[in-house]
Design an enzyme around this catalytic site. Structure first.
Site, PDB file in Angstrom:
ATOM      1  N   CYS A   2       1.299  10.113  -7.321  1.00 57.19           N
ATOM      2  CA  CYS A   2       1.876  11.419  -7.632  1.00 57.19           C
ATOM      3  C   CYS A   2       0.909  12.562  -7.321  1.00 57.19           C
ATOM      4  CB  CYS A   2       2.233  11.496  -9.102  1.00 57.19           C
ATOM      5  SG  CYS A   2       3.396  10.226  -9.601  1.00 57.19           S
ATOM      6  N   ARG A  27      -0.427  11.739  -0.150  1.00 56.87           N
ATOM      7  CA  ARG A  27      -0.739  10.823  -1.249  1.00 56.87           C
ATOM      8  C   ARG A  27       0.339   9.739  -1.399  1.00 56.87           C
ATOM      9  NH1 ARG A  27      -4.458  12.794  -5.015  1.00 56.87           N
ATOM     10  NH2 ARG A  27      -3.453  11.680  -6.711  1.00 56.87           N
ATOM     11  N   TRP A  76       5.620   9.327  -7.060  1.00 56.87           N
ATOM     12  CA  TRP A  76       5.605   7.971  -6.500  1.00 56.87           C
ATOM     13  C   TRP A  76       6.086   7.080  -7.645  1.00 56.87           C
ATOM     14  CZ3 TRP A  76       3.304   3.140  -7.136  1.00 56.87           C
ATOM     15  CH2 TRP A  76       3.283   2.311  -5.997  1.00 56.87           C
ATOM     16  N   ASN A 100       0.914  12.539 -13.640  1.00 60.50           N
ATOM     17  CA  ASN A 100       0.475  11.468 -12.739  1.00 60.50           C
ATOM     18  C   ASN A 100      -0.174  10.410 -13.616  1.00 60.50           C
ATOM     19  OD1 ASN A 100      -0.591   9.832 -10.723  1.00 60.50           O
ATOM     20  ND2 ASN A 100      -2.304  11.218 -10.283  1.00 60.50           N
ATOM     21  N   GLY A 101       0.166   9.135 -13.399  1.00 57.35           N
ATOM     22  CA  GLY A 101      -0.428   8.063 -14.198  1.00 57.35           C
ATOM     23  C   GLY A 101       0.645   7.253 -14.907  1.00 57.35           C
ATOM     24  N   GLU A 481      -9.323  -6.430   8.601  1.00 57.32           N
ATOM     25  CA  GLU A 481      -8.915  -5.018   8.610  1.00 57.32           C
ATOM     26  C   GLU A 481      -7.877  -4.765   9.708  1.00 57.32           C
ATOM     27  OE1 GLU A 481      -8.893  -2.559   6.842  1.00 57.32           O
ATOM     28  OE2 GLU A 481      -8.761  -0.785   8.115  1.00 57.32           O
ATOM     29  N   LYS A 485      -4.252  -3.066   9.024  1.00 54.61           N
ATOM     30  CA  LYS A 485      -3.835  -1.842   9.728  1.00 54.61           C
ATOM     31  C   LYS A 485      -2.453  -2.035  10.344  1.00 54.61           C
ATOM     32  CE  LYS A 485      -5.670   0.583   8.681  1.00 54.61           C
ATOM     33  NZ  LYS A 485      -6.654   0.769   7.704  1.00 54.61           N
ATOM     34  N   GLU A 488       0.448  -2.389   7.598  1.00 54.45           N
ATOM     35  CA  GLU A 488       0.790  -1.244   6.750  1.00 54.45           C
ATOM     36  C   GLU A 488       1.519  -0.139   7.502  1.00 54.45           C
ATOM     37  OE1 GLU A 488      -2.453   0.943   4.917  1.00 54.45           O
ATOM     38  OE2 GLU A 488      -3.742   0.535   6.621  1.00 54.45           O
ATOM     39  N   HIS A 504      -5.814 -26.032  10.425  1.00 57.72           N
ATOM     40  CA  HIS A 504      -5.567 -26.574   9.085  1.00 57.72           C
ATOM     41  C   HIS A 504      -4.258 -26.054   8.506  1.00 57.72           C
ATOM     42  CE1 HIS A 504      -9.468 -28.494   9.165  1.00 57.72           C
ATOM     43  NE2 HIS A 504      -9.916 -27.375   9.720  1.00 57.72           N
ATOM     44  N   LYS A 603      -1.818   7.118  -0.776  1.00 60.83           N
ATOM     45  CA  LYS A 603      -3.187   7.249  -0.279  1.00 60.83           C
ATOM     46  C   LYS A 603      -4.203   6.894  -1.355  1.00 60.83           C
ATOM     47  CE  LYS A 603      -6.345   8.271   2.688  1.00 60.83           C
ATOM     48  NZ  LYS A 603      -6.592   7.243   3.715  1.00 60.83           N
TER      49      LYS A 603
HETATM   50  C1  AGP Z   1      -5.719   1.081   3.940  1.00 63.28           C
HETATM   51  O1  AGP Z   1      -5.453   1.712   5.120  1.00 63.28           O
HETATM   52  C2  AGP Z   1      -5.463   1.844   2.712  1.00 63.28           C
HETATM   53  N1  AGP Z   1      -5.667   3.201   2.777  1.00 63.28           N
HETATM   54  C3  AGP Z   1      -5.969   1.149   1.442  1.00 63.28           C
HETATM   55  O2  AGP Z   1      -6.101  -0.213   1.637  1.00 63.28           O
HETATM   56  C4  AGP Z   1      -7.268   1.723   0.837  1.00 63.28           C
HETATM   57  O3  AGP Z   1      -8.370   1.378   1.597  1.00 63.28           O
HETATM   58  C5  AGP Z   1      -7.391   1.218  -0.615  1.00 63.28           C
HETATM   59  O4  AGP Z   1      -6.268   1.624  -1.338  1.00 63.28           O
HETATM   60  C6  AGP Z   1      -8.651   1.697  -1.279  1.00 63.28           C
HETATM   61  O5  AGP Z   1      -8.670   3.091  -1.378  1.00 63.28           O
HETATM   62  P1  AGP Z   1      -9.999   3.848  -1.732  1.00 63.28           P
HETATM   63  O6  AGP Z   1     -10.954   3.598  -0.622  1.00 63.28           O
HETATM   64  O7  AGP Z   1      -9.614   5.283  -1.858  1.00 63.28           O
HETATM   65  O8  AGP Z   1     -10.502   3.276  -3.029  1.00 63.28           O
END
Ligand code: AGP
Length: 608
Positions: A2, A27, A76, A100-101, A481, A485, A488, A504, A603
């Site tokens: 949020c 976000r 969110w 938010n929360g 990674e 990428k 997502e 395996h 985000k």
């Molecule tokens: C990946 O592209 C994401 N943005 C996500 O995995 C991110 O790295 C993770 O949520 C951790 O976020 P932070 O580095 O702000 O703690």
């Protein structure tokens, strides 16, 4: 997660709130709304599911009167579906509030305050508004303080009271909030991106204090009997407005991929003195590197995968155990850390709730904590014993790109310094390490120049439902990674496998045309990886091979071969990361997806 924005001052609030929400879109959200304190002392709430753009169009059609004070929110969904009713702001009696929360005890509060049947949404946030409304007797500070005594969970709130024209109250526990006084009014927001169009000076709202925004000043109150006024520490944003704009790029992600050479220079160069890694300006003492007998890295998502690379790099040199744990697991597993453990916490945002909880737990166990954080003054940075800031500037696209590279750079610097002070590297070896590392920057530039060629991979990936990433050693750590990428932002199921592990089980999934992205930059296991590629090729896989220019590889081994410059094996992650990011980016673009704001993702993950 949020987004929150509040404004009071001489300017039109509607425009400022809607612009602020647009800045906070990255976000992640599924509905948006604003509440305006109108000149006739009424409060008008407008909220809708969908994008901020649609909210803006609706507001432009329906709100014609001027307002100078208001709050805005992007939601969110956590409690209750994506509906107009569940969108914020919530208005109950005298109270209009955004949140938010998560309020963990909202069920109990609903019963305790007899709110059943009075609520119009399914949200925990409206329960908080309902409780506050009952507690409010004309004194906002007293009512908010009492509200806090009832709440369990993490939250940040912005609140307007019907009989407090021009004033906004804000309070937080864990969930982030920043605030600023400017020449044209006062602002509060979830993060700095919404403040930079107006000011560079801001403060982090202290936890469990109440902030009152009036048109020209902000007051911060302690929760003691007298509501003693306190002065928050004013900080300065170290990036400019351009940093949070697309600047001609079609997406933030592409812009941020291109920003990596610069971000790496800013992160690395100030920490090199006489060719050696030097953290004296960061205030990080060598004793935390010499006094530990093990390292535990804790993070989430991309940041955790940066930790996986560091583990593969550090352990063979340092000869001490280096573990990497997902923060959401670490916090509930009675981790094996103690006062002899250096816990390295990695977070771009510095606000990820699981990472923060892991940090707090590590401190309880007596470990020394060092965080690698991008956002200055964020909670994780403030609560760690030591912090090594990365200098990537704001990362707006949900998919981490430049944050990953600079996290790696910070970890590589730490690894080098530790190797030096623990006597594992000589001065000359350390200098050579850093000199070789700097060669990764032009190597990234070379790969950016090849983006049109890398783009060709997307036509082979875009119609697939699965993709596999394979590698060995450091290459395996990079592939984790790469898979994240791709999944997502392109919604293709992607899985990373240590190449030796394929036989395996996973090789059962390899059939005609299944894409396998093979990373082969580590000379000592190159021949092994070539064998693994032959195995998947024999089963019909479409192989995209990432390797070095000098690698002696049969050109028919793979369907597409992308070659990176011949830099030292330890640093190939930097150009490889760029290639993996571009593959994911162009696949998402080819599928016409929302690259910067992929579905369901946020985000900054500020709830569990
Ligand atoms: C990946 O592209 C994401 N943005 C996500 O995995 C991110 O790295 C993770 O949520 C951790 O976020 P932070 O580095 O702000 O703690």
């Amino acid at each position: 997660m949020c987004g929150i924005i509040g404004y009071t001052g001489p300017l039109g609030a509607k425009k400022i709130l809607l612009n602020g929400l647009a800045c906070l879109e990255y976000r992640g959200y599924d509905s948006a709304g604003i509440a305006l304190y109108m000149e006739d002392d009424s409060i008008q709430v407008i909220k809708k599911t969908g994008k901020v753009k649609a909210l803006k169009e609706y507001c432009d059609q329906t709100v014609h009167k001027v307002s100078h004070c208001g709050i805005g929110h992007t939601r969110w969904a956590t409690h209750g579906g994506v509906t107009d009713e569940n969108a914020h702001p919530h208005r109950v009696g005298h109270v209009t509030l955004i949140h938010n929360g998560i309020i963990e005890n909202y069920h109990e509060l609903t019963e305790q305050f007899h709110l059943e049947g009075t609520l119009v949404s399914q949200t925990d946030s409206e329960v908080a508004a309902g409780v506050l409304n009952q507690l409010y007797q004309g004194d906002p500070l007293a009512a908010i303080r009492e509200l806090l005594s009832f709440l369990n969970g993490s939250f940040s709130f912005c609140i307007m009271f019907d009989d407090q024209p021009g004033n906004i109250y804000a309070v937080r526990n864990v969930s982030p909030l920043v605030a600023a006084t400017t020449n044209s009014g006062t602002l509060v927001a979830s993060d700095l991106t919404a403040l930079i169009p107006y000011t560079k000076d801001y403060f982090v709202v202290p936890e469990e204090k109440i902030v009152k925004l009036s048109p020209y000043k902000i007051s911060v109150y302690d929760l003691d009997d007298n509501f003693t006024r306190i002065s928050p520490e004013i900080m300065t944003i170290n990036w400019d407005t351009d940093a949070a704009m697309k600047n001609g790029y079609p997406h933030f992600m592409l812009k941020e991929i291109h920003e990596q050479p610069e971000a790496l220079k800013k992160t690395i160069l100030p920490r090199i003195s006489q060719g050696l890694p030097d953290f004296s300006d960061d205030g990080i003492p060598d004793r935390i590197f010499t006094d530990c007998s093990r390292i535990h890295i804790v993070a989430c998502g991309t940041a955790m995968y940066a930790g996986m690379v560091a583990r593969a790099l550090m352990e063979p040199v340092l000869r001490i155990p280096v573990s990497v744990t997902i923060a959401s697991e670490f916090r509930y597993e009675n981790p094996l850390v103690d006062e002899h453990t250096l816990v390295i916490v990695i977070s771009q945002s510095g606000e990820t709730i699981d990472t923060l909880a892991a940090l707090r737990l590590a401190k309880e166990y007596g470990s020394k904590t060092l965080s690698i954080v991008n956002v200055k003054g964020s909670t994780i940075a403030r609560e760690s014993d030591y912090v090594l800031y990365t200098h990537a500037g704001p990362e707006i696209a949900v998919a981490s790109t430049k944050a990953y590279s600079v996290q790696l750079a910070a970890l590589y610097l730490i690894s080098c310094r530790m190797s030096l002070v623990r006597g594992k590297y000589s001065k000359e070896q350390s200098q050579a390490f850093l000199a070789d590392m700097l060669e990764a920057i032009p190597a990234i530039e070379t790969m950016l120049e090849q983006k049109d060629f890398i783009k060709t991979t997307s036509s082979h990936l875009m119609d697939q439902s699965d993709a596999f990433f394979i590698g060995r050693g450091l290459d395996y750590a990079f592939s984790l990674e790469g898979a994240l990428k791709l999944k997502e932002i392109s919604y293709i199921h992607a899985e990373a496998q240590a190449a030796g592990e394929l036989k395996h089980g996973t090789i059962a999934l390899i059939a005609d045309d299944v894409p396998v992205i093979a990373i082969a930059t580590q000379q000592h296991v190159l021949s092994k990886l070539i064998s693994n590629i032959r195995e998947v090729k024999a089963r019909g896989a479409f192989v995209i091979l990432l390797t070095k220019e000098m690698a002696a590889i049969d050109e028919n081994l793979a369907d597409i071969i992308i070659r990176i410059p011949n830099i030292d094996d330890r640093f190939t992650v930097f150009p490889i990361a760029v290639v993996l990011q571009l593959i994911a980016y162009y696949t998402s673009v080819a599928k016409d997806l929302d690259v910067d704001q992929p579905r369901n993702l946020a985000k900054s993950v500020t709830v569990e």
